[in-house]
Design an enzyme around this catalytic site. Structure first.
Site, PDB file in Angstrom:
ATOM      1  N   ASP A 176      35.634 -21.094  -7.228  1.00 46.00           N
ATOM      2  CA  ASP A 176      35.717 -20.697  -5.825  1.00 46.00           C
ATOM      3  C   ASP A 176      36.770 -21.583  -5.169  1.00 46.00           C
ATOM      4  OD1 ASP A 176      35.316 -19.629  -3.358  1.00 46.00           O
ATOM      5  OD2 ASP A 176      33.169 -20.059  -3.247  1.00 46.00           O
ATOM      6  N   ASP A 235      39.707 -15.099  -4.086  1.00 46.79           N
ATOM      7  CA  ASP A 235      39.584 -16.537  -4.333  1.00 46.79           C
ATOM      8  C   ASP A 235      38.348 -16.918  -5.140  1.00 46.79           C
ATOM      9  OD1 ASP A 235      37.823 -15.781  -2.341  1.00 46.79           O
ATOM     10  OD2 ASP A 235      37.989 -17.659  -1.235  1.00 46.79           O
ATOM     11  N   GLU A 236      37.750 -15.974  -5.825  1.00 48.95           N
ATOM     12  CA  GLU A 236      36.480 -16.268  -6.499  1.00 48.95           C
ATOM     13  C   GLU A 236      36.339 -15.410  -7.748  1.00 48.95           C
ATOM     14  OE1 GLU A 236      31.720 -16.264  -5.242  1.00 48.95           O
ATOM     15  OE2 GLU A 236      33.238 -15.455  -3.881  1.00 48.95           O
TER      16      GLU A 236
END
Length: 456
Positions: free
Chosen positions: A11, A105-106
């Site tokens: 993350d 983003d993860e």
């Protein structure tokens, strides 16, 4: 459950805001808020410096301004965020063929499937090396969680934030989870959490002690049984490499309600074109066109029209969306419009203009399609379109890249009253750059291309 912590969850830390800080030396270490800046704007991401003032994602920007009046408020640059995301996802792809992106983003990574790790020591080494590579290539930090399941890996990455690594050794799951809030578990939102609190259950240990029967009685069979398993640290969900999109859509929230019917139709056609661009960019086509309208009173309606075959033709989507608009009363004003395409396929059908006309005739004969309530738009979509920008006039948005014939590359700090203020600096600048103010029609000032965050 695995006997080794070979599922990794990455993350990126305060991703949008971190990208802006990396790109703009003057903002490093300062509170930064990225999101919609108009009266109906919503925070997409806040830097950790801004979070200390109580600012968080999904908060109205107006409220954020009251909490952190001196923060930098910027409009998102999604093109830049996607480019950085591609770099990070490429690194993950080198670790395993099983990478499950959850957002820009993860992502989850199955290290065992890629032969990257098979025990605690090798998993930790992979995680630390990944964090170093991300910083080297992007200048950004990411938090890594390692565990024997997806649920625990995600919890571990939350524990690692910001800029850390947390490994949950198999066999320690229940002990680690026991004192945590029930809200840490997937599927336990504010409503479920409040329901459990009224039943005297506030920690994961309370859920495990309550037993499956009691949780099923409180929450229903599926949710109760699932929550009982998770409270014991059990999660067998595999990392899935392909998360196939079911639809493609775009939508815009407007600073001021739209009342002009011609303007509303023009916006719908513009959104249809953007939707098709995104559809083609994904190499897909679709057969159901969906129109979303949020009116002045916050009532949200959808209309849909299904064609006889999939299309990626902008003319077909525009016409279908325009026909759907005819069945919606917009006289009171419109605050949000959206156009989407679902029923995705990897091919297109010829002669869809004729098919669309037939579909329109059928819809008219049936009296149109029904409206339904829909969920609020994602935070990423809740960014306003300035009136002047939508009308085709030159508008300088806070945070966006510009270039001046004399001063070089910079970014917009703000604009208004016929003026635009620009800070001239680049990602590699040793310190804050100089600031200049121009008329909005300054001939030497033009939109600029984003510069690389590292090595530019």
């Amino acid at each position: 459950m695995r006997t080794a912590p070979t599922i990794l969850h990455l993350d990126m830390d305060a991703f949008y805001a971190a990208v802006e800080q990396a790109a703009k030396p003057s903002l490093r270490g300062k509170p930064v808020v990225v999101g919609g800046l108009g009266p109906r704007g919503v925070v997409a991401t806040a830097s950790y410096e801004a979070r200390r003032f109580g600012v968080h994602s999904a908060m109205p920007t107006a409220q954020a301004r009251r909490l952190a009046p001196n923060a930098a408020y910027l409009v998102p640059r999604f093109t830049v965020y996607r480019a950085v995301s591609e770099t990070v996802m490429e690194l993950l792809g080198r670790l395993s063929p099983l990478v499950e992106p959850l957002s820009l983003d993860e992502a989850f990574v199955d290290l065992e499937a890629g032969g990257s790790a098979d025990d605690e020591a090798s998993a930790r080494a992979v995680g630390e090396r990944l964090r170093e590579q991300i910083r080297e290539l992007t200048g950004l930090s990411g938090s890594v969680g390692l565990a024997g399941s997806k649920m625990l890996a995600k919890i571990a990455s939350e524990e690692a934030k910001p800029d850390g690594l947390c490994l949950i050794a198999p066999g320690t799951e229940r002990e680690m989870l026991a004192p945590m809030s029930v809200r840490i578990l997937p599927g336990v939102g504010p409503a479920t959490g409040d329901h459990l609190r009224r039943a005297g259950m506030t920690t994961v240990a309370h859920l495990a002690e309550a037993g499956e029967d009691e949780l099923v009685r409180l929450l229903g069979k599926a949710h109760g049984a699932s929550l009982h398993r998770m409270a014991q640290g059990l999660d067998d969900r595999p990392v899935v490499a392909e998360r196939d999109a079911k639809s493609v859509s775009v939508e815009d929230t407007f600073d001021v309600d739209l009342h002009d019917r011609v303007r509303v139709r023009s916006e719908v056609e513009r959104l249809a074109d953007r939707c098709v661009e995104r559809l083609r960019g994904a190499g897909r086509s679709g057969r159901t066109v969906v129109l979303k309208v949020r009116r002045f009173d916050f009532s949200t309606l959808t209309r849909s029209e299904t064609l006889r075959g999939p299309t990626d033709d902008p003319g077909v989507v525009r016409e279908a969306a325009a026909r759907l608009l005819e069945g919606v009363d917009t006289t009171g004003g419109v605050r949000l419009l959206g156009v989407g395409v679902s029923g995705l396929a990897d091919f297109t059908q010829e002669d869809l203009f004729a098919q669309a006309a037939e579909a329109a005739a059928a819809a008219a004969a049936a009296g149109g399609t029904a409206a339904e309530e829909v969920a609020p738009e994602p935070v990423e979509a809740a960014v306003e379109v300035p009136e002047a920008e939508a009308a085709g006039e030159r508008r300088w948005l806070a945070g966006h890249d510009v270039r001046h014939a004399e001063y070089g590359a910079g970014w917009v700090q703000g604009s208004g009253l016929g003026r635009v203020t620009v800070r001239f600096e680049e990602p590699g600048s040793p310190g804050p750059g100089r600031v200049r103010t121009f008329r909005v029609d300054e001939p030497g000032l033009e939109r600029g291309e984003p510069l690389p965050l590292v090595g530019g």
